[in-house]
Design a protein around this motif. Structure first.
Motif, short mmCIF file in Angstrom:
data_model
loop_
_atom_site.label_atom_id
_atom_site.label_comp_id
_atom_site.label_asym_id
_atom_site.label_seq_id
_atom_site.Cartn_x
_atom_site.Cartn_y
_atom_site.Cartn_z
N SER A 100 35.05 -5.84 31.49
CA SER A 100 33.72 -5.75 30.87
C SER A 100 32.62 -6.16 31.83
O SER A 100 31.56 -5.53 31.88
N LEU A 101 32.86 -7.21 32.61
CA LEU A 101 31.87 -7.63 33.61
C LEU A 101 31.67 -6.54 34.67
O LEU A 101 30.55 -6.28 35.10
N PHE A 102 32.78 -5.92 35.07
CA PHE A 102 32.67 -4.82 36.04
C PHE A 102 31.79 -3.69 35.48
O PHE A 102 30.90 -3.19 36.15
N VAL A 115 24.86 3.24 28.30
CA VAL A 115 26.07 3.22 27.48
C VAL A 115 27.05 2.17 28.03
O VAL A 115 27.61 1.36 27.28
N MET A 116 27.26 2.18 29.34
CA MET A 116 28.20 1.23 29.95
C MET A 116 27.74 -0.21 29.71
O MET A 116 28.56 -1.08 29.39
N THR A 117 26.45 -0.45 29.85
CA THR A 117 25.91 -1.79 29.66
C THR A 117 26.07 -2.24 28.21
O THR A 117 26.50 -3.36 27.94
N LEU A 118 25.73 -1.37 27.27
CA LEU A 118 25.83 -1.73 25.86
C LEU A 118 27.27 -1.98 25.43
O LEU A 118 27.57 -2.98 24.76
N VAL A 119 28.17 -1.08 25.80
CA VAL A 119 29.58 -1.23 25.40
C VAL A 119 30.18 -2.49 26.02
O VAL A 119 30.86 -3.27 25.34
N SER A 120 29.93 -2.72 27.30
CA SER A 120 30.50 -3.91 27.94
C SER A 120 29.89 -5.18 27.36
O SER A 120 30.58 -6.19 27.22
N SER A 121 28.61 -5.14 26.97
CA SER A 121 27.99 -6.31 26.34
C SER A 121 28.66 -6.63 25.01
O SER A 121 28.88 -7.80 24.68
N VAL A 122 28.99 -5.60 24.24
CA VAL A 122 29.68 -5.81 22.96
C VAL A 122 31.05 -6.44 23.20
O VAL A 122 31.43 -7.40 22.51
N PHE A 123 31.79 -5.93 24.17
CA PHE A 123 33.10 -6.50 24.48
C PHE A 123 32.98 -7.95 24.93
O PHE A 123 33.77 -8.81 24.52
N LEU A 124 31.98 -8.25 25.77
CA LEU A 124 31.79 -9.62 26.23
C LEU A 124 31.40 -10.54 25.08
O LEU A 124 31.87 -11.68 24.98
N PHE A 125 30.54 -10.06 24.20
CA PHE A 125 30.13 -10.85 23.04
C PHE A 125 31.34 -11.15 22.15
O PHE A 125 31.52 -12.28 21.70
#
Length: 144
Positions: free
Chosen positions: A8-10, A124-134
């Motif tokens: 997710s960070l990547f 899209v990548m930023t939003l999806v990875s932010s959701v996973f990190l959250f």
């Protein structure tokens, strides 16, 4: 869980990078539109056909042009078949460049859709990875 966070960070960093690149490309095209100088290229010596799965998608061209001081520069871009066809009789094409930075140039009719694709994909990548990190953070905090 650690793998999800690392991946997710990547994707978060990659998304930010694509957003930044898309924004700068869009800014470059806007600046060219407002401040650019139009010139005609020297006769084009050829082009490269870009194929995917046996079908031609577009053509890469690399026209050479001279700025108002007589210095020579090379521009590059992807164009569609109608532009290639129009150049068969007269192999020159219009180029727009910045007087203070002639390396910043654009071929008339060149495809610029990729800038919005970069920006959109980055979002899209930023939003999806932010959701996973959250979600990963929420799970971690519930356990501890």
């Amino acid at each position: 869980m650690a793998k999800v966070v690392i991946v997710s960070l990547f994707f978060l960093v990659a998304g930010w990078y694509l957003i930044n690149e898309g924004y700068h490309e869009h800014s470059r095209f806007s600046k060219l539109e407002k401040l650019g100088i139009n010139v005609m290229s020297e006769p084009l010596e050829g082009y490269t056909e870009n194929k995917r799965n046996g079908t031609t998608e577009d053509y890469s061209i690399y026209p050479i042009f001279k700025d108002d001081k007589g210095n020579t520069y090379k521009c590059s871009g992807q164009v569609d078949k109608p532009i290639i066809d129009s150049m068969q009789e007269n192999p020159v094409i219009e180029i727009r460049y910045l007087a203070d930075d002639p390396y910043t140039c654009q071929i008339k009719g060149a495809d610029t859709r990729g800038t919005w694709m970069e920006f959109g994909l980055g979002m899209v990548m930023t939003l999806v990875s932010s959701v996973f990190l959250f979600n990963a953070l929420s799970i971690f905090l519930r356990k501890h």
